[in-house]
Design a protein around this motif. Structure first.
Motif, PDB file in Angstrom:
ATOM      1  N   THR A  23       0.765  -0.966  -0.138  1.00  0.00           N
ATOM      2  CA  THR A  23      -0.064  -0.037  -0.137  1.00  0.00           C
ATOM      3  C   THR A  23       0.963   1.267  -0.248  1.00  0.00           C
ATOM      4  OG1 THR A  23      -1.747  -1.207   1.317  1.00  0.00           O
ATOM      5  CG2 THR A  23      -1.755   1.118   1.147  1.00  0.00           C
ATOM      6  N   LEU A  24       1.884   1.383   0.694  1.00  0.00           N
ATOM      7  CA  LEU A  24       2.644   2.543   0.937  1.00  0.00           C
ATOM      8  C   LEU A  24       3.829   2.700  -0.093  1.00  0.00           C
ATOM      9  CD1 LEU A  24       3.317   2.463   4.950  1.00  0.00           C
ATOM     10  CD2 LEU A  24       1.423   3.758   3.353  1.00  0.00           C
ATOM     11  N   LYS A  25       4.061   1.597  -0.910  1.00  0.00           N
ATOM     12  CA  LYS A  25       5.357   1.644  -1.746  1.00  0.00           C
ATOM     13  C   LYS A  25       5.052   2.706  -3.020  1.00  0.00           C
ATOM     14  CE  LYS A  25       8.881   0.467  -3.588  1.00  0.00           C
ATOM     15  NZ  LYS A  25       9.980   0.362  -2.717  1.00  0.00           N
ATOM     16  N   PRO A  26       3.881   2.736  -3.575  1.00  0.00           N
ATOM     17  CA  PRO A  26       3.679   3.974  -4.452  1.00  0.00           C
ATOM     18  C   PRO A  26       3.884   5.285  -3.796  1.00  0.00           C
ATOM     19  CG  PRO A  26       1.728   2.660  -4.127  1.00  0.00           C
ATOM     20  CD  PRO A  26       2.824   2.012  -3.612  1.00  0.00           C
ATOM     21  N   TYR A  27       3.566   5.458  -2.514  1.00  0.00           N
ATOM     22  CA  TYR A  27       3.853   6.832  -2.123  1.00  0.00           C
ATOM     23  C   TYR A  27       5.190   7.153  -1.965  1.00  0.00           C
ATOM     24  CZ  TYR A  27      -1.201   6.950  -0.384  1.00  0.00           C
ATOM     25  OH  TYR A  27      -2.339   6.804  -0.425  1.00  0.00           O
ATOM     26  N   GLU A  28       6.093   6.258  -1.935  1.00  0.00           N
ATOM     27  CA  GLU A  28       7.668   6.522  -1.906  1.00  0.00           C
ATOM     28  C   GLU A  28       7.882   6.894  -3.257  1.00  0.00           C
ATOM     29  OE1 GLU A  28       9.692   3.035  -0.882  1.00  0.00           O
ATOM     30  OE2 GLU A  28       8.492   2.552   0.928  1.00  0.00           O
ATOM     31  N   LEU A  65      -0.290  -3.200 -14.966  1.00  0.00           N
ATOM     32  CA  LEU A  65       0.601  -2.169 -14.328  1.00  0.00           C
ATOM     33  C   LEU A  65      -0.286  -0.855 -13.826  1.00  0.00           C
ATOM     34  CD1 LEU A  65       3.385  -2.516 -16.882  1.00  0.00           C
ATOM     35  CD2 LEU A  65       3.248  -3.545 -14.783  1.00  0.00           C
ATOM     36  N   THR A  66      -0.014  -0.508 -12.546  1.00  0.00           N
ATOM     37  CA  THR A  66      -0.639   0.798 -12.226  1.00  0.00           C
ATOM     38  C   THR A  66       0.431   1.900 -12.646  1.00  0.00           C
ATOM     39  OG1 THR A  66      -1.127  -0.446  -9.976  1.00  0.00           O
ATOM     40  CG2 THR A  66      -1.150   2.131 -10.166  1.00  0.00           C
ATOM     41  N   THR A  67      -0.408   2.577 -13.573  1.00  0.00           N
ATOM     42  CA  THR A  67       0.233   3.739 -14.426  1.00  0.00           C
ATOM     43  C   THR A  67       0.117   5.281 -13.866  1.00  0.00           C
ATOM     44  OG1 THR A  67       0.191   2.110 -16.264  1.00  0.00           O
ATOM     45  CG2 THR A  67       0.857   4.701 -16.707  1.00  0.00           C
ATOM     46  N   PHE A  68       1.265   5.809 -13.558  1.00  0.00           N
ATOM     47  CA  PHE A  68       1.055   7.142 -13.176  1.00  0.00           C
ATOM     48  C   PHE A  68       1.512   8.086 -14.274  1.00  0.00           C
ATOM     49  CE2 PHE A  68       2.373   4.803  -9.366  1.00  0.00           C
ATOM     50  CZ  PHE A  68       1.445   5.250  -8.520  1.00  0.00           C
ATOM     51  N   GLY A  98       9.999  -0.830  -7.980  1.00  0.00           N
ATOM     52  CA  GLY A  98       8.769  -1.012  -7.530  1.00  0.00           C
ATOM     53  C   GLY A  98       8.591  -2.364  -6.476  1.00  0.00           C
ATOM     54  N   GLY A  99       7.635  -2.966  -7.259  1.00  0.00           N
ATOM     55  CA  GLY A  99       7.261  -4.171  -6.810  1.00  0.00           C
ATOM     56  C   GLY A  99       5.873  -4.469  -6.821  1.00  0.00           C
ATOM     57  N   GLY A 100       5.380  -5.780  -6.844  1.00  0.00           N
ATOM     58  CA  GLY A 100       4.126  -5.962  -7.071  1.00  0.00           C
ATOM     59  C   GLY A 100       3.306  -5.680  -5.791  1.00  0.00           C
ATOM     60  N   GLY A 101       1.914  -5.562  -6.251  1.00  0.00           N
ATOM     61  CA  GLY A 101       0.867  -5.039  -4.963  1.00  0.00           C
ATOM     62  C   GLY A 101      -0.261  -6.077  -5.158  1.00  0.00           C
ATOM     63  N   LEU A 141       5.452 -10.140  -3.898  1.00  0.00           N
ATOM     64  CA  LEU A 141       5.018  -9.045  -2.875  1.00  0.00           C
ATOM     65  C   LEU A 141       5.997  -9.002  -1.802  1.00  0.00           C
ATOM     66  CD1 LEU A 141       1.272 -10.737  -2.184  1.00  0.00           C
ATOM     67  CD2 LEU A 141       1.767  -8.351  -2.988  1.00  0.00           C
ATOM     68  N   PRO A 142       6.182  -7.647  -1.033  1.00  0.00           N
ATOM     69  CA  PRO A 142       6.925  -7.515  -0.180  1.00  0.00           C
ATOM     70  C   PRO A 142       6.730  -8.370   1.235  1.00  0.00           C
ATOM     71  CG  PRO A 142       5.544  -5.671  -0.086  1.00  0.00           C
ATOM     72  CD  PRO A 142       5.110  -6.531  -1.278  1.00  0.00           C
ATOM     73  N   LEU A 143       7.093  -9.783   0.914  1.00  0.00           N
ATOM     74  CA  LEU A 143       6.826 -10.638   2.402  1.00  0.00           C
ATOM     75  C   LEU A 143       8.177 -10.875   2.806  1.00  0.00           C
ATOM     76  CD1 LEU A 143       4.481 -13.024   0.246  1.00  0.00           C
ATOM     77  CD2 LEU A 143       3.755 -11.944   2.504  1.00  0.00           C
TER      78      LEU A 143
END
Lengths: 390, 233
Positions: free
Chosen positions: A54-59, A117-120, A187-190, A350-352
């Motif tokens: 959740t927080l990754k894209p905020y970075e 892909l979440t595209t910005f 980045g990484g998968g979410g 995922l960031p596991l």
């Protein structure tokens, strides 16, 4: 172990001797506790992954304030906001920079299957609101149909990502439109997408013709380094006439998104229940082990009772057993948990990961629920009737 | 503190069950056991021998009448007094009830460490001494599963004696033993009783023991029907 427990309890380590006497059953009991630990580690790992993802894209951004529509609980959810509010916000003397953030999911049909892909979409000239990793590459987005790809996106191989350079871009098609990957970032998968993509606002609008440049998903603002963010937010809330907007600090937006993902989205709630079930299974396992151990030794406990030993003595034996099970069960549990989370991270992107706080939490929790189970099991010992010995 | 009669029962009645199935097991029992005496309690099955033993041993609440142990009344006594009373007693059970995961020394240590303030090292030394007394100095670190029936019972005797109790209560301690082992255990109890002034009350059907007893009391249907005194303690 015997000497440590003897030192701790100031008596013969009867609990330890009792548990270790039957090695097969002892190993079985430890396996049970380790399994309960593993269950909790996996659930906690997934919960943490929800937070991390959740927080990754905020970075990717370095904003101080975020303006969103009232129904925008997450970066990729909700209605749009009018770009004019960004221009109005920039009139505040403490607001130094602003950017309209366009967000949408872009499908990519690959040989290995389709990914999303979440595209910005961003203004490539506004580097001050981007993380150094993105900012250093954002100039490449001035090219038509150029994108930056998340090198940790699902199904993107390490070798494939390593080969992507501005000199050797990778081309792919999405919805019949050819795109050129100029470079990569980390980045990484979410849970809402398989990875991330950055593009210019112009390319974004050509990819998603229904979107308009005047209506981004969010507005990100930077303020003067010494400005009071809360005061700026107060001023903006008075300044901008649309009172339905959520004008929040960037940190607050992240916290609210996280709360939303963990407490309102089904995935977060399910994983939360997973942790709870893990704890309950652990409690049941430890209680069963201790309870059957008590039942097996009830005549011996009754003998001690007949000899004049009191409830505190029996409680200390059961607590000793609970501590031994909690401590020794934790070690294989944390090892198996670390391995399993690493394997799951590799498979899911995922960031596991096993974190120190997770290990400490589960360790303390294991000891606490072992002791709690022990307290319940002690009741049977205290109720043992020594008169039945004769 | 020495008591001329460490065990005194007066007008003791006891019942089992409640309501319509309430049945009296002990009827107005009077009994005084002198210090250092070796008393055998006999009687057919169901005569109330074990009930008496559990009442004297503070393992069962005294309902009516009086049980005085070392001068302390057990009728209506609270849990702390009952625990104190149990610590004055060395119990020897028919099934020895040794802790399977403790060695012979550790089992006997538990008899010493029940008295608060007894540290590990003195308890270990006392346990080794007690095991030496019962002829098991060569089995100190053996688990019960590695001991014969007679050896287990001797460990149980050592555990009962290690705290130097004022009273020994034994329930058929020789039932599972062969003739030689039974004689050894009884000799030991009688000898140590004499040396230490321990008052022993033993329930048994074993006729071989009767000739060693100072008193033989016979119970039938919860009533004391006969008391024989073989000699003065």
């Amino acid at each position: 172990m015997s000497r440590i427990l003897q030192f701790l309890f100031g008596r013969l380590p009867i609990g330890w001797l009792q548990l270790s006497h039957n090695r097969g059953r002892f190993i079985g009991a430890l396996t049970g506790v380790a399994f309960a630990n593993l269950l909790i580690f996996v659930q906690l790992g997934i919960m943490n992954a929800v937070a991390g993802a959740t927080l990754k894209p905020y970075e990717f951004f370095t904003a101080d304030i975020m303006i969103s529509a009232e129904d925008a609980n997450a970066l990729n959810e909700g209605s749009n906001v009018a770009r004019q509010w960004m221009l109005m916000a920039l009139s505040d003397p403490q607001v130094t920079d602003g950017i309209g953030l366009l967000v949408a999911n872009l499908p990519w049909e690959r040989d290995t299957g389709s990914i999303s892909l979440t595209t910005f979409g961003i203004d490539p000239g506004m580097t001050t609101l981007l993380s150094p990793d993105i900012a250093s590459r954002v100039d490449l987005l001035r090219l038509k149909d150029a994108v930056l790809l998340d090198r940790r996106a699902r199904s993107i191989g390490r070798d494939e990502a390593a080969g992507i350079r501005p000199q050797t871009p990778l081309r792919f098609e999405s919805d019949g439109r050819s795109l050129s990957i100029q470079d990569t970032f980390s980045g990484g998968g979410g849970f809402g997408g398989d990875g991330y993509l950055f593009t210019s606002d112009q390319t974004f609008l050509s990819l998603f013709p229904a979107r308009q440049s005047g209506a981004p998903d969010h507005i990100l603002l930077r303020v003067h380094p010494f400005a009071n963010v809360a005061q700026v937010i107060d001023r903006l809330q008075n300044l901008i006439p649309d009172k339905t907007l959520r004008i929040r600090s960037y940190a607050e937006a992240q916290a609210q998104d996280l709360t939303y993902q963990q407490r309102q989205k089904p995935t977060g709630v399910i994983f939360g229940f997973g942790v709870l079930i893990g704890v309950m299974v652990g409690l049941v396992i430890v209680y069963q082990v201790l309870s059957s151990d008590v039942a097996d030794h009830i005549s011996e406990y009754a003998t001690f009772k007949a000899m004049g030993y009191g409830p505190a003595f029996f409680m200390s034996i059961i607590l000793e057993e609970a501590l031994v099970l909690g401590l020794l069960g934790f070690i294989p549990g944390v090892m198996a948990g670390t391995g399993l989370l690493a394997l799951m991270a590799k498979v899911t992107s995922l960031p596991l990961t096993m974190t120190v706080s997770m290990a400490v939490t589960v360790f303390v929790g294991t000891v606490v629920f072992s002791v709690a189970s022990g307290m319940v099991a002690t009741r049977r010992v205290i109720a043992a009737d020594p008169a039945n010995l004769f | 503190m020495k008591h001329e009669y460490p065990i005194v029962l007066k007008g003791l009645n006891h019942w089992f069950g409640t309501g319509d199935i309430r049945k009296q097991a002990i009827f107005h029992l009077d009994m005084s056991l002198p210090q250092g005496s070796f008393t055998v309690l006999m009687g057919p099955s169901g005569s109330g021998k074990t009930t008496v033993l559990t009442l004297v041993g503070a393992l069962r609440a005294v309902e009516e009448g009086s049980v005085r142990l070392m001068g302390t009344e057990l009728h209506a006594a609270d849990e702390a007094v009952l625990r104190w009373a149990r610590r004055q007693i060395g119990f020897i059970f028919q099934a020895h009830n040794l802790h399977e995961s403790l060695t012979a020394t550790q089992n006997v240590m538990m008899g010493a460490m029940v008295h608060s303030g007894v540290a590990d090292a003195p308890a270990r030394a006392a346990a080794r001494h007690a095991l030496d007394l019962v002829g098991l100095s060569h089995r100190l670190d053996y688990l019960p599963e590695k001991l014969s029936g007679g050896q287990k019972q001797r460990v149980a005797v050592a555990r009962a004696l290690v705290g130097n109790p004022s009273i020994i209560l034994a329930d058929e301690p020789t039932a599972a033993l062969d003739k030689d082992s039974a004689a050894e255990v009884v000799d030991l109890l009688v000898r140590l009783g004499r040396e230490r002034g321990t008052t022993t009350l033993m329930v048994t059907h074993d006729n071989r023991i009767l000739e060693r007893a100072d008193q033989i009391m016979t119970l039938e249907d919860g009533r004391l029907v006969k008391t024989e005194t073989s000699r003065s303690p």
